[in-house]
Design an enzyme around this catalytic site. Sequence first.
Site, mmCIF file in Angstrom:
data_model
loop_
_atom_site.group_PDB
_atom_site.id
_atom_site.type_symbol
_atom_site.label_atom_id
_atom_site.label_comp_id
_atom_site.label_asym_id
_atom_site.label_seq_id
_atom_site.Cartn_x
_atom_site.Cartn_y
_atom_site.Cartn_z
ATOM 1 N N SER A 164 0.815 -1.220 0.000
ATOM 2 C CA SER A 164 0.000 0.000 0.000
ATOM 3 C C SER A 164 0.842 1.261 0.000
ATOM 4 O O SER A 164 0.437 2.288 -0.542
ATOM 5 C CB SER A 164 -0.928 -0.001 1.216
ATOM 6 O OG SER A 164 -0.159 -0.129 2.413
ATOM 7 N N TYR A 165 2.025 1.204 0.604
ATOM 8 C CA TYR A 165 2.847 2.409 0.656
ATOM 9 C C TYR A 165 4.310 2.158 0.304
ATOM 10 O O TYR A 165 5.126 3.065 0.367
ATOM 11 C CB TYR A 165 2.766 3.050 2.047
ATOM 12 C CG TYR A 165 3.490 2.318 3.142
ATOM 13 C CD1 TYR A 165 4.783 2.685 3.523
ATOM 14 C CD2 TYR A 165 2.894 1.240 3.794
ATOM 15 C CE1 TYR A 165 5.455 2.009 4.524
ATOM 16 C CE2 TYR A 165 3.558 0.565 4.793
ATOM 17 C CZ TYR A 165 4.836 0.957 5.158
ATOM 18 O OH TYR A 165 5.495 0.276 6.146
ATOM 19 N N ASP B 118 2.413 -8.226 14.267
ATOM 20 C CA ASP B 118 1.900 -8.529 12.931
ATOM 21 C C ASP B 118 2.484 -9.846 12.426
ATOM 22 O O ASP B 118 2.963 -9.935 11.289
ATOM 23 C CB ASP B 118 2.242 -7.390 11.961
ATOM 24 C CG ASP B 118 1.422 -7.455 10.674
ATOM 25 O OD1 ASP B 118 0.393 -8.162 10.658
ATOM 26 O OD2 ASP B 118 1.831 -6.828 9.683
#
Length: 522
Positions: free
Chosen positions: A221-222, A332
């Site tokens: 996403s980035y 995560d």
Amino acid sequence: MYKMMIEDLDSVFEVSPYNPRKCNSPPRSASSSQRASVVNGSSLPSDLHLALTPDCPHTISDSDPALKKDKESKIKKWKKRLSDHIRKTSSGSGPSSPMMSAHSSSSIGLRPHASLPDMKPKARTLPSSKAYSKQLNGYTSPQKDEVTQGVKQMTMAADHATNGGLLFNPRSNDEIEEEVFHNVLPVVPRKTRKLSEIAKPSSQYGRLESYSKLEELGEGSYATVFKAISRVTGNIVALKEIRLNSAEGTPFTAIREASLLKGLKHANIVTLHDIIHIPGNLTFVFEYVEIDLCRYMEKHPGPMSPNNVMLLTFQLLRGLVFCHERKVLHRDLKPQNILLNSMGELKLADFGLARAKSVPSRTYSHEVVTVWYRPPDVLLGSTKYSTSLDMWGVGCIFVEMLCGHPLFPGLKGIQDQLTKIFKVLGTPSEETWPGVTSLPEFKKGQFKNYSRKELGFVIPDLVKATGAEPIATALLQLRPGLRISAKDALYSPYFTSVLPKAIYAIDNCASIYLVPSVKFER
């Protein structure tokens, strides 16, 4: 010979404040003992004797220009007459002189020891090299050369004084030090370095041109990840290019990842080699690891070898013990963030959501961990969690490697994910999990009342691997406080009954495959 003798008279007469040998130093009057060293034992004309006596007019300090000019004129005449007298005496045309007869058997301008039986030559020591170097700091190269030349000349003069006799006008060590280090050179302030100059990248690191991209590995996403080669070391590396938005600034995940990885140096944690910042882009240079666990399991469908599952889980726990001991939570854990190389070495990666945990634990965001590997307490909105958050993820990954498929694959959001968990581990209550009903997302009657099942009954592959079911059960506890810690899991019978003791003694930065009997099955 005579030239040196005449030049040495300058130090007695101190001709003027503009004497080049003094480099603008204030004039000093010659002492009586200094003048006597020239006068004694010599048959000079009376007016020359007068010039070297304490009451000589040139020793009088006067700021009147006319008087100063007259004094300088007289000194020049005295020097000329003295020079002529020396020449006549040395050639035999003038009156004899004990001092000049001594010169016939001595070196330039020096009297031999034999003519001065009661006088020992005074050896002169120059300033130490340490003090010399200290005084030269801040000067330019031409100025340093000038000082060096001056020191060489004084060293030669000191050698003459030690080996052959005394100079006409020997000066004290303090005078030499003053002349060399204070008067010869002007005081030059040292240049202060700017912070921007100190922070400039070196010629090898911190520069994008030090790396050559080979191929794109993936895009998020980035950030985009590239495979590249270092032009400095020749090693293959991974470039994680993070796009920067001028309005939003640097993503907090990038700042967090960089700050944490700088302090986490471990064989089972990916290494951050370099950070490159250019306008609009922030690049992290990581060690290159061939594949992640998710893609590895896709390439090798079905249950993995029990030996490989044990070794990978051991390395995963080993890396987490290192993090947790330093109060760092990964937050995560999922197969996509676990990397494997061709040797079977496991690396924890993607610390973008990781954070340092203070003690006692504070309130954190519950929007962490991919939903399949997210613990039930976080799914129910708990913001007070600790290392137990990571341990649930370890349990899910451990079972997935053994059975070949995700343990709790929720497909319809958090509600569906919780339902899949409760179908296996039972629906929690205040009796089995005190405080669960006070969690933000827990609603009475929201879930059916499921009873707990044994993991070995639901997942038969756990029974096939010796000792796998007990550790899976200890990891997958609904109540966070009951989950086993990473260190306790590392020393559980599942590992200690099979792995050699030497595997627990290796250094943090050493691979477990350095132990001879430990091998990964390819």
